[in-house]
Design a protein around this motif. Structure first.
Motif, short mmCIF file in Angstrom:
data_model
loop_
_atom_site.label_atom_id
_atom_site.label_comp_id
_atom_site.label_asym_id
_atom_site.label_seq_id
_atom_site.Cartn_x
_atom_site.Cartn_y
_atom_site.Cartn_z
N UNK A 46 0.85 -1.19 0.00
CA UNK A 46 0.00 0.00 0.00
C UNK A 46 0.89 1.25 0.00
N UNK A 47 1.97 1.16 0.79
CA UNK A 47 2.94 2.26 0.81
C UNK A 47 3.59 2.42 -0.56
N UNK A 48 3.89 1.29 -1.22
CA UNK A 48 4.50 1.34 -2.56
C UNK A 48 3.57 2.02 -3.55
N UNK A 49 2.26 1.70 -3.45
CA UNK A 49 1.29 2.32 -4.35
C UNK A 49 1.21 3.82 -4.07
N UNK A 50 1.31 4.16 -2.80
CA UNK A 50 1.29 5.56 -2.39
C UNK A 50 2.51 6.30 -2.94
N UNK A 51 3.66 5.64 -2.82
CA UNK A 51 4.90 6.23 -3.33
C UNK A 51 4.77 6.50 -4.83
N UNK A 52 4.18 5.51 -5.54
CA UNK A 52 4.00 5.68 -6.99
C UNK A 52 3.07 6.86 -7.26
N UNK A 53 2.04 7.00 -6.44
CA UNK A 53 1.08 8.09 -6.62
C UNK A 53 1.73 9.44 -6.36
N UNK A 54 2.49 9.51 -5.26
CA UNK A 54 3.15 10.77 -4.90
C UNK A 54 4.14 11.18 -6.00
N UNK A 55 4.77 10.15 -6.59
CA UNK A 55 5.73 10.44 -7.67
C UNK A 55 5.02 10.70 -9.00
N UNK A 56 3.71 10.68 -8.96
CA UNK A 56 2.88 10.90 -10.16
C UNK A 56 3.23 9.93 -11.29
N UNK A 57 3.52 8.69 -10.89
CA UNK A 57 3.81 7.65 -11.89
C UNK A 57 2.51 7.26 -12.59
N UNK A 58 2.53 7.24 -13.89
CA UNK A 58 1.32 6.93 -14.66
C UNK A 58 0.96 5.46 -14.49
N UNK A 59 -0.31 5.23 -14.15
CA UNK A 59 -0.74 3.85 -13.91
C UNK A 59 -2.12 3.62 -14.51
N UNK A 60 -2.43 2.36 -14.88
CA UNK A 60 -3.80 2.06 -15.31
C UNK A 60 -4.77 2.27 -14.14
N UNK A 61 -6.00 2.54 -14.46
CA UNK A 61 -6.95 2.88 -13.39
C UNK A 61 -7.95 1.76 -13.12
N UNK A 62 -7.68 0.57 -13.65
CA UNK A 62 -8.64 -0.53 -13.48
C UNK A 62 -8.64 -1.12 -12.07
N UNK A 63 -7.54 -0.93 -11.37
CA UNK A 63 -7.38 -1.60 -10.07
C UNK A 63 -8.14 -0.88 -8.95
N UNK A 64 -8.90 -1.68 -8.19
CA UNK A 64 -9.56 -1.16 -6.98
C UNK A 64 -8.85 -1.77 -5.80
#
Ligand code: FES
Length: 482
Positions: free
Chosen positions: A21-39
């Motif tokens: 969850x922290x890794x996903x947060x880190x990716x978000x904070x870094x504005x890393x582009x990701x697909x949006x299908x995942x809930x």
């Protein structure tokens, strides 16, 4: 921001709070582009992910499920992900038998600092699911109602046990009876062609004991009810594995149980026997030769050859002799080396994923939801607290749809992972003849392949594989995904 052009699919992600969850947060904070299908559903640890979460998500419409936790050795609860890894791998290998593509479920490890890795994981998994497309739904599957012919090849010769030393067995039981509260075995049922449980407390009861291919029921199912009492039990090889498993799980005490055994040459599939006999008013005669049982009903003779009418489990039986016994009668039979795929499982192996989905839809349509399968299972011991009856947590509704019923069967099978001894009582007790043992057999096969050919109910001192872990798993290669 979506990076995949196609329509969004439904992907559920179970992420451990501390790392992924922290890794996903880190990716978000870094504005890393990701697909949006995942809930994302945040869980305290990957060890908290019950296999039911995954099955429920897939049954309820998810096109893919991803579980991600801390790297092995980094779990904040020390070993949660080690246990999870074993369970999750078993689930992955179980999915195909249900008709679900196993690529729809992956599990991996991402730490809180690995924002870039998270971006990679979620992008790769989403692409994988997009390649597979929307998951086929059980509701839409074409029901497959006719059972395909099962290929019946046996690991050892099947017979009728007509030369078994029954008189010696009765003498041995009578000699022990004064020390025991009861001895469990079989007696003639409502007619000569059927057997029923026998609870022997007197020598006269012992005289009613029968032995042979009609003794289909597993008497070990009664043992937990006698906990604390001195009880004897007569077992076939497969029944003895249930006794061992009950001992392994400390559901019975070894010093309270006296085990009598004779080698078994196979038991009849009474579902098929009854369908051949049809409606009849009386059994005139029953005869045994080495290879077959001949039943005369209403003057008409029917010959049931063991190689054709044995229970499915008997074809792949590795324990014709008991694995544990205090008194053994007859010639000792060693554990059989090698393996034969049980006919029910071989039938499913020969189907495509789509056909398997249709097969289960058709079969579950016939399920009465009577829970006979659960009640007959010697290892289904939390009956009073069964998840299928619980309203808190409310995992299951009492719906009549094939999906609801298959979900129950899936839960039952997963609760028996590494515990089911393949005695086949679930399938035998099913009043409509659904080959549900195949679900347990697929899990048993996966467990054997993953954990050094582990077979449940063989060694009372063994630790079941899902109750332990290894920091480096020999046969699990989860890091090789992508
Ligand atoms: Fe992350 Fe256990 S805390 S996997």
């Amino acid at each position: 921001m979506p990076v995949l052009k196609d329509k969004e699919l439904r992907i559920v992600g179970f992420l451990c709070n501390w790392c992924s969850y922290g890794g996903a947060d880190t990716a978000g904070v870094a504005r890393a582009t990701q697909p949006t299908d995942l809930r994302i559903i945040r869980v305290p640890c990957s060890g908290r992910v019950d296999p039911l979460f995954i099955i429920k998500a897939l049954f309820e419409g998810a096109d893919g499920v991803l579980v991600s936790g801390c790297h092995p050795r980094d779990c904040h609860y020390s070993v949660g992900n080690y246990y999870a890894r074993r369970r999750l791998e078993v689930v992955k290998q179980f999915l195909p038998v249900l008709g679900i593509d196993p690529r729809r479920f992956e599990y991996t490890w991402v730490s809180a600092s690995e924002g870039q890795r998270w971006q990679q994981v979620v992008t790769d998994f989403t692409s994988q699911i997009h390649e597979l497309g929307p998951a086929p739904r059980l509701e839409d599957a074409e029901p497959l109602l006719k059972l395909a012919d099962m290929a019946l090849s046996s690991l050892h010769a099947l017979g009728t046990n007509r030369n078994a030393p029954l008189a010696e067995l009765k003498e041995a039981i009578k000699a022990k009876l004064p020390e025991l509260d009861c001895v469990i075995g079989w007696q003639q049922g409502y007619d000569q062609a059927h057997a029923t449980p026998l609870f022997m407390t007197t020598p006269e009861d012992v005289d009613k004991l029968t032995w042979g291919p009609l003794n289909v029921m597993n008497p070990a199912v009664f043992l937990p009810q006698f906990k604390g009492k001195k009880v004897g039990i007569v077992v076939k090889g497969c029944d003895s594995r249930s006794v061992v498993e009950l001992l392994q799980e400390k559901l019975i005490n070894r010093e309270d149980v006296v085990i009598f055994s004779m080698p078994c040459e196979g038991t009849l599939d009474m579902g098929r026997v009854n369908s051949v006999l049809g409606r009849y008013t009386r059994i005139d005669d029953i005869k045994y030769d080495d290879a077959a049982v001949t039943i005369t009903a209403d003057g008409k003779e029917h010959r049931f050859c063991m190689t054709e009418f044995a229970q499915g489990k008997c074809y792949s039986c590795v324990t014709p002799g008991a694995v544990i016994a205090d008194t053994r009668l007859g010639q000792p039979v060693p554990v059989q080396p090698g393996s034969v795929t049980p006919p029910e499982l071989a039938m499913l192996d020969a189907m495509t994923l789509e056909q398997r989905l249709g097969f289960w839809k058709g079969q579950m349509d016939r399920c009465l939801r009577c829970y006979a399968c659960r009640n007959a299972c010697p290892m289904c011991v939390c009956r009073d607290f069964c998840i299928s009856d619980s309203r808190n947590p409310h995992w299951m509704n009492q719906g009549e749809s094939p999906k609801d019923k298959l979900f129950f069967q899936t839960i039952h099978a997963l609760h028996l992972a590494g515990r089911c001894t393949g005695c086949g009582e679930c399938q035998r007790a099913c009043p409509v003849g659904i080959p549900i043992l195949a679900l347990r057999q697929q899990i048993a096969r996966a467990i054997g392949q993953l954990f050094d050919d582990y077979k449940s109910g063989m060694d009372q001192n063994a630790i079941p594989p899902l109750l332990t872990y290894a920091p480096e798993e020999k046969n699990i290669h989860e890091r090789e995904w992508k």
